[in-house]
Design an enzyme around this catalytic site. Structure first.
Site, short mmCIF file in Angstrom:
data_model
loop_
_atom_site.label_atom_id
_atom_site.label_comp_id
_atom_site.label_asym_id
_atom_site.label_seq_id
_atom_site.Cartn_x
_atom_site.Cartn_y
_atom_site.Cartn_z
N GLY A 73 0.78 -1.24 0.00
CA GLY A 73 0.00 0.00 0.00
C GLY A 73 0.81 1.29 0.00
O GLY A 73 0.40 2.28 -0.61
N ASP A 130 1.70 3.05 4.94
CA ASP A 130 0.44 3.74 4.67
C ASP A 130 -0.41 3.90 5.93
O ASP A 130 -0.90 4.98 6.22
CB ASP A 130 -0.36 3.05 3.54
N LYS A 162 -4.70 4.91 12.58
CA LYS A 162 -6.07 4.59 12.96
C LYS A 162 -6.24 4.81 14.45
O LYS A 162 -5.39 4.39 15.25
CB LYS A 162 -6.39 3.13 12.60
N ASP A 190 -6.38 -0.92 0.19
CA ASP A 190 -7.23 -1.78 -0.62
C ASP A 190 -8.31 -2.48 0.18
O ASP A 190 -8.25 -2.58 1.40
CB ASP A 190 -6.39 -2.88 -1.30
N ARG A 196 -6.97 0.66 -4.72
CA ARG A 196 -5.69 1.32 -4.38
C ARG A 196 -5.44 2.55 -5.24
O ARG A 196 -4.74 3.46 -4.86
CB ARG A 196 -4.53 0.34 -4.58
C1 PRP Z 1 -1.73 -3.17 6.23
C2 PRP Z 1 -0.97 -1.87 6.24
C3 PRP Z 1 0.07 -2.10 7.28
C4 PRP Z 1 -0.61 -3.00 8.27
C5 PRP Z 1 -1.05 -2.22 9.46
O1 PRP Z 1 -1.02 -4.08 5.45
O2 PRP Z 1 -0.43 -1.58 4.98
O3 PRP Z 1 1.25 -2.70 6.75
O4 PRP Z 1 -1.73 -3.56 7.60
O5 PRP Z 1 -1.66 -3.00 10.41
P1 PRP Z 1 -1.15 -3.22 11.90
O6 PRP Z 1 -0.78 -1.87 12.48
O7 PRP Z 1 -2.37 -3.79 12.60
O8 PRP Z 1 -0.01 -4.16 11.90
P2 PRP Z 1 -1.60 -5.27 4.55
O9 PRP Z 1 -1.12 -6.55 5.09
O10 PRP Z 1 -3.09 -5.10 4.40
O11 PRP Z 1 -0.84 -5.12 3.23
P3 PRP Z 1 -1.00 -4.21 1.94
O12 PRP Z 1 -0.21 -2.96 2.22
O13 PRP Z 1 -0.38 -5.07 0.92
O14 PRP Z 1 -2.45 -3.91 1.69
#
Ligand code: PRP
Length: 206
Positions: A73, A130, A162, A190, A196
């Site tokens: 992301g 992200d 968040k 996403d 995205r």
């Molecule tokens: C999402 C985001 C972070 C993570 C945050 O990744 O991009 O890396 O989750 O969550 P956390 O603080 O609870 O650890 P995702 O695995 O969805 O990957 P992506 O970026 O490929 O969508």
């Protein structure tokens, strides 16, 4: 009713209704049938990006950083951020890292490095992410970079933090927006690999 923001020099807190700039339109393009509302407009993201670049500029007097960008992301955010940094005369190098997926981590509580970076030993590293939710991903990554990769320093830059209770307490050095606990998509984020490409951040219909 979107809240109108004009100051993007520091972290912007986004209410559930969303934010916009005075001149923005929050009309949802007709083809996007699954979008409920635009939470952060494209102009707001652009303005805050310039703000983040200013903050990074104040922190690094030698204007030389190595960014570790978390796939997938964060590449959208990073592509814009590094160009904003170049306007301050920064020399930016970067590498891409892939950590185990959010859904997998949520169920197991464990994060693993799926695709690692090369050497960053002795470098000032800025992690580009992200979104921070539980904080587990960033906590794991910071430890990995300091303990295994022997980075000289590690700072963390997230576009969205968040407003949920963090499972892991990780220091976020640069935060674009504090966002409500809603499932958001767009600008790199996403749902099932979709949305995205949207230039704004939106909430999906449930
Ligand atoms: C999402 C985001 C972070 C993570 C945050 O990744 O991009 O890396 O989750 O969550 P956390 O603080 O609870 O650890 P995702 O695995 O969805 O990957 P992506 O970026 O490929 O969508």
């Amino acid at each position: 009713m979107q809240y109108i923001v004009s100051d993007f020099s520091s972290t912007v807190e986004v209410p559930e209704t969303g934010i916009m700039r005075e001149e923005d339109s929050v009309e949802i393009p007709g083809y996007l049938k699954d979008i409920e509302k635009i939470l952060i407009t494209e102009n707001c993201i652009k303005a805050r990006l310039r703000g983040i670049a200013n903050e990074i500029n104040k922190r690094y007097s030698d204007k030389d950083i190595h960014c570790v960008v978390v796939l997938s992301g964060a590449i959208v955010f990073f592509a814009d951020l590094m160009r904003a940094l170049s306007r301050h005369g920064f020399k930016v190098t970067y590498s891409l890292i892939k950590l185990s997926s959010y859904s997998k981590a949520k169920s197991t509580g464990k994060i693993a490095v799926e695709m690692d970076i090369g050497r960053v030993e002795g470098k000032d590293v800025v992690v580009i992410e992200d979104i921070a939710d539980t904080g587990l991903t960033l906590d794991h990554l910071r430890n990995h970079l300091l303990n295994e990769k022997k980075a000289k320093s590690v700072k963390v830059c997230v576009l969205f933090n968040k407003m949920t209770k963090k499972t892991a307490e990780v220091n976020l050095d640069f935060i674009g927006f504090k966002v409500p606990d809603q499932f958001i998509v767009g600008y790199g984020l996403d749902f099932d690999q979709r949305y995205r490409e949207l230039p704004f951040v939106a909430v999906l219909k449930s």
